[in-house]
Write a protein that holds these residues in place. Structure first.
Motif, PDB file in Angstrom:
ATOM      1  N   GLU A 117     -11.584  -4.769   4.739  1.00 55.39           N
ATOM      2  CA  GLU A 117     -10.829  -4.264   5.907  1.00 55.39           C
ATOM      3  C   GLU A 117      -9.447  -3.848   5.411  1.00 55.39           C
ATOM      4  O   GLU A 117      -8.806  -4.328   4.559  1.00 55.39           O
ATOM      5  N   THR A 118      -9.358  -2.260   5.682  1.00 55.47           N
ATOM      6  CA  THR A 118      -8.217  -1.626   5.103  1.00 55.47           C
ATOM      7  C   THR A 118      -7.380  -1.100   6.195  1.00 55.47           C
ATOM      8  O   THR A 118      -8.097  -0.839   7.214  1.00 55.47           O
ATOM      9  N   HIS A 119      -5.988  -1.222   6.221  1.00 51.30           N
ATOM     10  CA  HIS A 119      -5.090  -0.779   7.212  1.00 51.30           C
ATOM     11  C   HIS A 119      -4.153   0.347   6.570  1.00 51.30           C
ATOM     12  O   HIS A 119      -3.404   0.187   5.653  1.00 51.30           O
ATOM     13  N   SER A 120      -4.417   1.464   7.110  1.00 56.66           N
ATOM     14  CA  SER A 120      -3.653   2.671   6.635  1.00 56.66           C
ATOM     15  C   SER A 120      -3.237   2.666   5.292  1.00 56.66           C
ATOM     16  O   SER A 120      -2.258   3.032   4.574  1.00 56.66           O
ATOM     17  N   LEU A 121      -4.358   2.643   4.432  1.00 56.35           N
ATOM     18  CA  LEU A 121      -4.352   2.656   3.043  1.00 56.35           C
ATOM     19  C   LEU A 121      -4.071   3.950   2.429  1.00 56.35           C
ATOM     20  O   LEU A 121      -4.550   4.827   2.821  1.00 56.35           O
ATOM     21  N   THR A 122      -3.041   4.100   1.539  1.00 53.81           N
ATOM     22  CA  THR A 122      -2.402   5.404   1.027  1.00 53.81           C
ATOM     23  C   THR A 122      -2.372   5.318  -0.320  1.00 53.81           C
ATOM     24  O   THR A 122      -1.813   4.404  -0.749  1.00 53.81           O
ATOM     25  N   LYS A 123      -2.990   6.198  -1.412  1.00 55.52           N
ATOM     26  CA  LYS A 123      -2.695   6.320  -2.440  1.00 55.52           C
ATOM     27  C   LYS A 123      -2.158   8.003  -3.127  1.00 55.52           C
ATOM     28  O   LYS A 123      -2.747   8.818  -2.991  1.00 55.52           O
ATOM     29  N   TYR A 140      -0.662  10.227  -6.315  1.00 53.18           N
ATOM     30  CA  TYR A 140      -0.570  10.298  -7.616  1.00 53.18           C
ATOM     31  C   TYR A 140       0.293  11.565  -7.578  1.00 53.18           C
ATOM     32  O   TYR A 140      -0.130  12.748  -7.509  1.00 53.18           O
ATOM     33  N   GLY A 141       1.583  11.306  -7.911  1.00 54.49           N
ATOM     34  CA  GLY A 141       2.579  12.373  -7.638  1.00 54.49           C
ATOM     35  C   GLY A 141       2.476  13.119  -6.337  1.00 54.49           C
ATOM     36  O   GLY A 141       2.849  12.643  -5.387  1.00 54.49           O
ATOM     37  N   THR A 142       2.265  14.556  -6.394  1.00 59.48           N
ATOM     38  CA  THR A 142       2.106  15.020  -5.039  1.00 59.48           C
ATOM     39  C   THR A 142       0.640  15.054  -4.570  1.00 59.48           C
ATOM     40  O   THR A 142       0.599  15.431  -3.364  1.00 59.48           O
ATOM     41  N   VAL A 143      -0.345  14.493  -5.241  1.00 59.57           N
ATOM     42  CA  VAL A 143      -1.723  14.483  -4.700  1.00 59.57           C
ATOM     43  C   VAL A 143      -1.951  13.161  -3.836  1.00 59.57           C
ATOM     44  O   VAL A 143      -1.627  12.218  -4.236  1.00 59.57           O
ATOM     45  N   GLU A 144      -2.247  13.518  -2.608  1.00 58.80           N
ATOM     46  CA  GLU A 144      -2.370  12.322  -1.852  1.00 58.80           C
ATOM     47  C   GLU A 144      -3.987  11.920  -1.905  1.00 58.80           C
ATOM     48  O   GLU A 144      -4.694  12.662  -1.304  1.00 58.80           O
ATOM     49  N   ALA A 145      -4.307  11.038  -2.817  1.00 56.00           N
ATOM     50  CA  ALA A 145      -5.969  11.015  -2.984  1.00 56.00           C
ATOM     51  C   ALA A 145      -6.494  10.122  -1.841  1.00 56.00           C
ATOM     52  O   ALA A 145      -7.606  10.455  -1.436  1.00 56.00           O
ATOM     53  N   VAL A 146      -5.950   9.033  -1.051  1.00 57.45           N
ATOM     54  CA  VAL A 146      -6.375   8.581  -0.133  1.00 57.45           C
ATOM     55  C   VAL A 146      -5.185   8.621   0.797  1.00 57.45           C
ATOM     56  O   VAL A 146      -4.071   8.276   0.579  1.00 57.45           O
ATOM     57  N   ARG A 147      -5.421   8.720   2.417  1.00 61.01           N
ATOM     58  CA  ARG A 147      -4.526   8.824   3.135  1.00 61.01           C
ATOM     59  C   ARG A 147      -4.667   8.281   4.407  1.00 61.01           C
ATOM     60  O   ARG A 147      -5.682   8.585   5.123  1.00 61.01           O
ATOM     61  N   ASP A 148      -3.745   7.190   4.464  1.00 65.65           N
ATOM     62  CA  ASP A 148      -3.782   6.618   6.028  1.00 65.65           C
ATOM     63  C   ASP A 148      -5.172   6.011   6.121  1.00 65.65           C
ATOM     64  O   ASP A 148      -5.576   6.164   7.335  1.00 65.65           O
ATOM     65  N   LEU A 149      -5.774   5.385   5.396  1.00 60.75           N
ATOM     66  CA  LEU A 149      -7.120   5.170   5.565  1.00 60.75           C
ATOM     67  C   LEU A 149      -7.483   3.739   6.147  1.00 60.75           C
ATOM     68  O   LEU A 149      -7.227   2.701   5.296  1.00 60.75           O
ATOM     69  N   SER A 150      -8.064   3.499   7.157  1.00 62.36           N
ATOM     70  CA  SER A 150      -8.467   2.329   7.809  1.00 62.36           C
ATOM     71  C   SER A 150      -9.859   2.350   7.849  1.00 62.36           C
ATOM     72  O   SER A 150     -10.573   3.051   8.563  1.00 62.36           O
ATOM     73  N   LEU A 151     -10.492   1.418   7.238  1.00 60.27           N
ATOM     74  CA  LEU A 151     -11.915   1.116   7.402  1.00 60.27           C
ATOM     75  C   LEU A 151     -12.200  -0.247   7.140  1.00 60.27           C
ATOM     76  O   LEU A 151     -11.747  -1.138   6.698  1.00 60.27           O
ATOM     77  N   THR A 152     -13.654  -0.703   7.556  1.00 64.44           N
ATOM     78  CA  THR A 152     -14.226  -1.851   7.365  1.00 64.44           C
ATOM     79  C   THR A 152     -15.609  -1.906   6.679  1.00 64.44           C
ATOM     80  O   THR A 152     -16.220  -0.868   6.971  1.00 64.44           O
ATOM     81  N   GLY A 161      -4.897  -4.042   2.522  1.00 61.17           N
ATOM     82  CA  GLY A 161      -6.494  -4.333   2.294  1.00 61.17           C
ATOM     83  C   GLY A 161      -6.630  -5.651   2.080  1.00 61.17           C
ATOM     84  O   GLY A 161      -6.152  -6.350   1.368  1.00 61.17           O
ATOM     85  N   ARG A 162      -7.980  -6.048   2.767  1.00 63.07           N
ATOM     86  CA  ARG A 162      -8.445  -7.458   2.020  1.00 63.07           C
ATOM     87  C   ARG A 162      -9.806  -7.313   1.819  1.00 63.07           C
ATOM     88  O   ARG A 162     -10.628  -6.647   2.197  1.00 63.07           O
ATOM     89  N   VAL A 163     -10.305  -7.922   0.771  1.00 61.80           N
ATOM     90  CA  VAL A 163     -11.828  -7.975   0.398  1.00 61.80           C
ATOM     91  C   VAL A 163     -11.947  -9.483   0.459  1.00 61.80           C
ATOM     92  O   VAL A 163     -11.294 -10.306  -0.260  1.00 61.80           O
TER      93      VAL A 163
END
Ligand SMILES: Nc1ncnc2c1ncn2[C@@H]1O[C@H](COP(=O)(O)OP(=O)(O)OP(=O)(O)O)[C@@H](O)[C@H]1O
Length: 297
Positions: free
Chosen positions: A8-14, A16-28, A63-65
Motif C-alpha cells: 500500500e502506498t500513499h502519495s509516494l514520490t521520488k 532525482y535532482g530535477t527528474v521526478e521518477a515517481v510522482r504522488d503514487l498511491s497504489l495497492t 508505503g507499507r509492504v
C-alpha cells in the motif's frame, strides 16, 4: 470480496535532482493475486519497486509492504527477509557453482521447499556444477527465480522476470507463477510484455511518467472496456460529451475515440442523440495500454 493488502502506498514520490521518477503514487497490491505493473521505459516501475524494498528512500509519501514501513531501515530489513525479489540485476554470487548457491541460500530459510527446488532444477535444466558467472543470462534468471520461489514467500516481487528468457522458458515461468499464486503467494511483477500480463494477471496497474494512470481487474477490462468510435456531422457536439464510464477521449476533426470502462449503452445513446454515427469494438490490454500512453505523450 475485498482482498487484504500486501502493498500500500500513499502519495509516494521520488525525485532525482530535477527528474521526478515517481510522482504522488498511491497504489495497492492485494494478497493472493497476481498484479501486473505496466508502463513504458522510464515510467517509474523499477524506482517504485526499489522504494518498496527499501533499496532507495522516497522523497515524500509513505508505503507499507506486509504492514512494514518502507522508509524505516529496520522494518525494510524485515520486508526483504519476508518477501522474495527478482530484479534486473540478479545479485547472484558469481564465483559459486549453481549447486553451492542453492545450498547456501537454502541455509537461510527454514521454510525452504525442497520439492519446489527439485522440480525447478529439473524443469529449468540448471547446470548444477557450473559457476554462476559462466551460465547464460536466461539461466541466471531461472536460478534467481528458483531461489525466490523455493522460499515460498508471502509476496514475490519481480522486475521484468521474463527478460532474457526464451519462449518455452517464458511459458514455464508464467505457469510456475500461477502455481505459486494458487499455493498462496501474492505476486507483483513489472513487464513490458502485454500478452504475458494478459495471460496471468488478475489485476493490472499502469503508470506513466511516474503517475498511476490505470488500476483495474483484468477481467473487468476484458469484459467491460470497449472503444467507441463516433463520427459527428458537426464538430460542435464534442464539448458536451462527458459521461460516466468515459476513461479517455481523443478527438480529431469530426471523429472521436472514446475508451469506456462502463455505461456503454448510455454513451452510445447519448452519441446517437447528437446524431453521431457510432461503432463499438471490444478492446484488449494492448489497445488500452496504447490508448493511454499515446494520449499521455
Ligand atoms: N539513479 C537515478 N538517477 C537519476 N535518474 C534516475 C535514476 N534511476 C532512475 N532514474 C530516472 O527515473 C525515471 C524512471 O526510471 P525507472 O527505472 O524507474 O523506470 P522503469 O519504468 O523501470 O523503466 P524501464 O521499463 O525502462 O526499466 C527515468 O527517467 C530514469 O531515467
Amino acid at each position: 470480496m475485498s482482498h487484504e493488502l500486501v502493498v500500500e502506498t500513499h502519495s509516494l514520490t521520488k525525485r532525482y535532482g530535477t527528474v521526478e521518477a515517481v510522482r504522488d503514487l498511491s497504489l495497492t497490491v492485494e494478497r493472493e493475486r497476481i498484479t501486473g505493473f505496466l508502463g513504458r521505459n522510464g515510467a517509474g516501475k523499477s524506482t517504485t519497486i526499489k522504494m518498496l524494498l527499501g533499496m532507495i528512500r522516497p522523497t515524500s509519501g509513505t508505503g507499507r509492504v506486509l504492514g512494514y514501513d518502507i522508509a524505516d531501515p529496520a522494518q525494510s530489513v524485515e520486508i526483504r527477509r519476508r518477501i522474495a525479489y527478482v530484479g534486473e540485476d540478479k545479485g547472484l554470487y558469481g564465483y559459486m557453482t549453481v549447486a553451492d548457491l542453492i545450498r547456501f541460500t537454502r541455509s537461510f530459510y527454514p521454510d525452504w521447499q525442497p520439492d519446489i527446488e527439485a522440480s525447478l532444477i529439473r524443469e529449468y535444466q540448471l547446470p548444477l556444477g557450473r559457476k554462476v558467472k559462466a551460465i547464460s543470462k536466461g539461466m541466471r534468471t531461472k536460478l534467481a527465480l528458483l531461489l525466490a520461489l523455493a522460499r515460498r514467500p508471502e509476496l514475490i516481487i519481480l522486475d521484468e522476470p521474463t527478460e532474457g528468457l526464451d519462449p518455452v522458458s517464458i511459458e514455464e515461468l508464467l505457469q510456475t507463477l500461477q502455481e505459486v499464486r494458487a499455493a498462496g503467494t501474492s505476486i507483483f511483477f513489472s513487464s513490458h510484455h502485454l500478452s504475458e500480463v494478459e495471460q496471468i494477471a488478475d489485476r493490472v496497474l499502469m503508470i506513466d511518467k511516474g503517475q498511476l494512470v490505470m488500476d483495474t481487474l483484468l477481467s473487468d477490462l476484458l469484459n467491460n472496456y470497449c472503444n467507441i468510435t463516433l463520427e459527428f456531422s458537426t464538430q460542435s457536439a464534442m464539448p458536451a460529451f462527458d459521461l460516466v464510464g468515459i476513461e479517455r477521449t481523443r478527438v480529431k476533426g469530426r471523429q472521436a475515440w472514446v475508451l469506456a470502462s462502463s455505461n456503454v449503452e448510455g454513451i452510445v445513446a447519448h452519441a446517437r442523440s447528437l446524431d453521431a454515427v457510432v461503432q463499438v469494438t471490444p478492446v484488449n490490454l494492448r489497445d488500452v495500454f496504447l490508448d493511454i500512453v499515446r494520449e499521455a505523450s
